[in-house]
Write a protein that holds these residues in place. Structure first.
Motif: not given
Length: 266
Positions: A67-70, A112-125, A58-64, A138-141
């Motif tokens: 602002q951050f992505v979890l 930031i404001e608007g639509s952004y693309t989150l990329n998580v690449y293979k290689g993360i351990k 799962k990935s989601e924007v936290k507007e607390d 994933n596209s995040l708003e």
């Protein structure tokens, strides 16, 4: 195999020590209740993923307040790895990361404001040092921040030789209303009967509005309206403090002080 009694007719069980290797495997679970004169019986196949076979669930924007992505992974993530370049948000390079178990928080330098693309690449351990096999996108708003005010700290402000200043921060606002209520020295005991020093109960009985002013936030422009910005109120321009009196300062805003698209009934 570990059994836990839920009630007279229900039990739960867990199976530990199942080996997780470099290759995916299966565990066959079978049950038959005829020994206890139960009619239930059957079997089920449980998939055991390989050590490197983990992914983003799962990935989601936290507007607390910040602002951050979890990002949530299916495995705990190795906490001391460098995630720069492995997790990206469009071309935004000013990112910082915080790992907590199987969650990674991605912080931005500015909102930031608007639509952004989150990329998580293979290689993360993961926590065992095995790299993720499949990349994730994933596209995040991101939404514009709701107008808000905050004052850092809590307590009394004492005048000094440089003046009497009240610092505060705002976001999404180009102006605020400032009000000062004076609690006269003769009413302080009555005020403290129902309040602490920072209380606001029964102010009309013991206090009087001595100053009201609309303050334009002249250092805020369109490019910084959606970022937290710092301001200072010079209270000496609004009042002359008397020894022994207490002053309560409130900062408020109206709908017209923001560009936020507020519904008419909100």
């Amino acid at each position: 195999l570990h059994w836990t009694m839920m009630d007279d007719n229900n039990y739960s069980f867990s199976i530990d020590s199942i080996a997780r290797t470099n290759k995916a495997s299966m565990v066959e679970v079978k049950w038959d209740g005829h020994l206890i004169k139960a009619v239930q019986h059957g079997q089920s196949s449980i998939s055991i993923p390989a050590l490197g076979d983990f992914n983003v669930t799962k990935s989601e924007v936290k507007e607390d307040e910040h602002q951050f992505v979890l990002i949530t992974f299916s495995d705990p993530i190795k906490s001391d790895q460098d995630l720069k370049g492995l997790i990206t948000l469009n071309n935004n390079e000013a990112l910082s990361y915080s790992v907590d178990g199987n969650e990674v928080s991605v912080y931005l330098a500015n909102r930031i404001e608007g639509s952004y693309t989150l990329n998580v690449y293979k290689g993360i351990k993961n926590f065992r040092g095995y790299a993720m096999n499949t990349s994730y996108s994933n596209s995040l708003e991101f939404e514009a921040p709701k107008p808000s005010l905050r004052i850092q700290g809590k307590g009394s402000i004492l005048p000094n030789s440089q003046g009497l200043f009240l610092p505060f921060e705002s976001i999404g606002l180009n102006a605020v209303d400032v009000r000062v209520i004076k609690i006269y020295e003769t009413n302080v005991k009555q005020f403290l009967q129902v309040n602490n020093l920072d209380g606001n109960d029964e102010l009309k009985r013991v206090g009087k509005v001595v100053a009201e002013q609309k303050l334009r936030l002249t250092d805020v422009n369109t490019s910084t309206l959606n970022q937290w910005s710092k301001h200072v109120i010079d209270l000496n321009k609004l009042m002359k403090p008397d020894p022994g009196s207490i002053y309560r300062v409130s900062i408020k805003f109206k709908k017209e002080y923001t560009n936020f698209d507020c519904p008419e009934n909100d």
